[in-house]
Design a protein around this motif. Sequence first.
Motif, PDB file in Angstrom:
ATOM      1  N   ALA A  54       0.864  -1.196   0.021  1.00 46.78           N
ATOM      2  CA  ALA A  54       0.066   0.051  -0.126  1.00 46.78           C
ATOM      3  C   ALA A  54       0.800   1.227   0.011  1.00 46.78           C
ATOM      4  O   ALA A  54       0.411   2.243  -0.694  1.00 46.78           O
ATOM      5  CB  ALA A  54      -0.829   0.038   1.262  1.00 46.78           C
ATOM      6  N   GLN A  55       2.054   1.222   0.672  1.00 42.47           N
ATOM      7  CA  GLN A  55       2.854   2.382   0.868  1.00 42.47           C
ATOM      8  C   GLN A  55       3.382   2.742  -0.516  1.00 42.47           C
ATOM      9  O   GLN A  55       3.483   3.830  -1.175  1.00 42.47           O
ATOM     10  CB  GLN A  55       3.928   2.294   1.829  1.00 42.47           C
ATOM     11  N   ASP A  56       3.714   1.283  -1.287  1.00 41.50           N
ATOM     12  CA  ASP A  56       4.404   1.595  -2.509  1.00 41.50           C
ATOM     13  C   ASP A  56       3.537   2.222  -3.491  1.00 41.50           C
ATOM     14  O   ASP A  56       3.826   2.979  -4.444  1.00 41.50           O
ATOM     15  CB  ASP A  56       4.999   0.589  -3.160  1.00 41.50           C
ATOM     16  N   ALA A  57       2.427   1.558  -3.501  1.00 40.15           N
ATOM     17  CA  ALA A  57       1.165   2.153  -4.303  1.00 40.15           C
ATOM     18  C   ALA A  57       0.799   3.698  -4.073  1.00 40.15           C
ATOM     19  O   ALA A  57       0.777   4.204  -5.284  1.00 40.15           O
ATOM     20  CB  ALA A  57       0.169   1.180  -4.081  1.00 40.15           C
ATOM     21  N   ARG A  58       1.029   4.042  -2.802  1.00 38.20           N
ATOM     22  CA  ARG A  58       0.565   5.409  -2.568  1.00 38.20           C
ATOM     23  C   ARG A  58       1.881   6.175  -3.109  1.00 38.20           C
ATOM     24  O   ARG A  58       1.515   7.364  -3.540  1.00 38.20           O
ATOM     25  CB  ARG A  58       0.128   5.543  -1.121  1.00 38.20           C
ATOM     26  N   PHE A  59       2.970   6.005  -2.564  1.00 39.22           N
ATOM     27  CA  PHE A  59       4.231   7.002  -2.707  1.00 39.22           C
ATOM     28  C   PHE A  59       5.267   6.533  -3.714  1.00 39.22           C
ATOM     29  O   PHE A  59       6.249   7.090  -4.080  1.00 39.22           O
ATOM     30  CB  PHE A  59       4.888   6.923  -1.217  1.00 39.22           C
ATOM     31  N   GLY A  60       4.998   5.297  -4.383  1.00 40.51           N
ATOM     32  CA  GLY A  60       6.046   4.874  -5.352  1.00 40.51           C
ATOM     33  C   GLY A  60       7.213   4.257  -4.236  1.00 40.51           C
ATOM     34  O   GLY A  60       7.393   4.431  -3.062  1.00 40.51           O
ATOM     35  N   VAL A  61       8.225   3.788  -5.095  1.00 41.07           N
ATOM     36  CA  VAL A  61       9.570   3.400  -4.430  1.00 41.07           C
ATOM     37  C   VAL A  61      10.492   4.686  -4.042  1.00 41.07           C
ATOM     38  O   VAL A  61      10.420   5.424  -4.535  1.00 41.07           O
ATOM     39  CB  VAL A  61      10.361   2.445  -5.315  1.00 41.07           C
ATOM     40  N   GLN A  62      10.566   4.645  -2.729  1.00 44.25           N
ATOM     41  CA  GLN A  62      11.316   5.682  -2.250  1.00 44.25           C
ATOM     42  C   GLN A  62      12.660   5.534  -1.722  1.00 44.25           C
ATOM     43  O   GLN A  62      12.927   4.430  -1.051  1.00 44.25           O
ATOM     44  CB  GLN A  62      10.503   6.425  -1.118  1.00 44.25           C
ATOM     45  N   ASP A  63      13.629   6.224  -2.520  1.00 49.08           N
ATOM     46  CA  ASP A  63      15.258   5.889  -1.571  1.00 49.08           C
ATOM     47  C   ASP A  63      15.472   7.310  -1.015  1.00 49.08           C
ATOM     48  O   ASP A  63      15.973   8.280  -1.278  1.00 49.08           O
ATOM     49  CB  ASP A  63      16.045   5.764  -2.734  1.00 49.08           C
ATOM     50  N   LEU A  64      15.065   7.283   0.300  1.00 47.03           N
ATOM     51  CA  LEU A  64      15.145   8.274   1.311  1.00 47.03           C
ATOM     52  C   LEU A  64      16.616   8.328   1.937  1.00 47.03           C
ATOM     53  O   LEU A  64      16.970   7.097   2.236  1.00 47.03           O
ATOM     54  CB  LEU A  64      14.151   8.663   2.228  1.00 47.03           C
ATOM     55  N   PRO A  65      17.077   9.518   2.330  1.00 45.52           N
ATOM     56  CA  PRO A  65      18.390   9.501   3.118  1.00 45.52           C
ATOM     57  C   PRO A  65      17.907   8.828   4.692  1.00 45.52           C
ATOM     58  O   PRO A  65      16.777   8.960   4.997  1.00 45.52           O
ATOM     59  CB  PRO A  65      18.772  10.645   3.687  1.00 45.52           C
ATOM     60  N   ASP A  66      18.953   8.016   5.362  1.00 46.58           N
ATOM     61  CA  ASP A  66      18.467   7.397   6.449  1.00 46.58           C
ATOM     62  C   ASP A  66      18.067   8.177   7.655  1.00 46.58           C
ATOM     63  O   ASP A  66      17.385   8.009   8.415  1.00 46.58           O
ATOM     64  CB  ASP A  66      19.883   6.520   7.060  1.00 46.58           C
ATOM     65  N   GLY A  67      18.828   9.414   7.921  1.00 46.65           N
ATOM     66  CA  GLY A  67      18.483  10.441   8.756  1.00 46.65           C
ATOM     67  C   GLY A  67      18.969   9.987  10.287  1.00 46.65           C
ATOM     68  O   GLY A  67      18.595  10.660  11.127  1.00 46.65           O
ATOM     69  N   THR A  68      19.794   9.281  10.265  1.00 47.02           N
ATOM     70  CA  THR A  68      20.238   8.744  11.572  1.00 47.02           C
ATOM     71  C   THR A  68      21.678   9.547  11.893  1.00 47.02           C
ATOM     72  O   THR A  68      22.188  10.256  10.723  1.00 47.02           O
ATOM     73  CB  THR A  68      20.704   7.330  11.486  1.00 47.02           C
TER      74      THR A  68
END
Length: 105
Positions: free
Chosen positions: A21-35
């Motif tokens: 459902a997340q992929d359907a809504r937002f597509g594949v995302q490659d976000l930074p880790d943010g750690t």
Amino acid sequence: MTTHHGRQARILDDVRRERDAQDARFGVQDLPDGTHDVFRSLANQHRDNCDAAFKGGNGTYRHVFLEEVFEAVAETDPVRLRAELIQAIAVGVKWVEGIDRREGR
């Protein structure tokens, strides 16, 4: 009554459906880790809170889950971050298992 592994399989199926459902809504995302190691003090605080709660007989899934989550957000090494995230996810699944057992699922 649901078996331990059957319960886990159902929960992991729920997780897979949510990821779909997340992929359907937002597509594949490659976000930074943010750690960042700036979160280390929060990780230590949550570990201490968790240890104290269990020592006092008041430990909860919240204590364990937050300890694992903050250990993950404080980790900058990708290999160790992955391991911490797996631990946090596993605790989350364990928590859901507990909820399902209480609810008779």
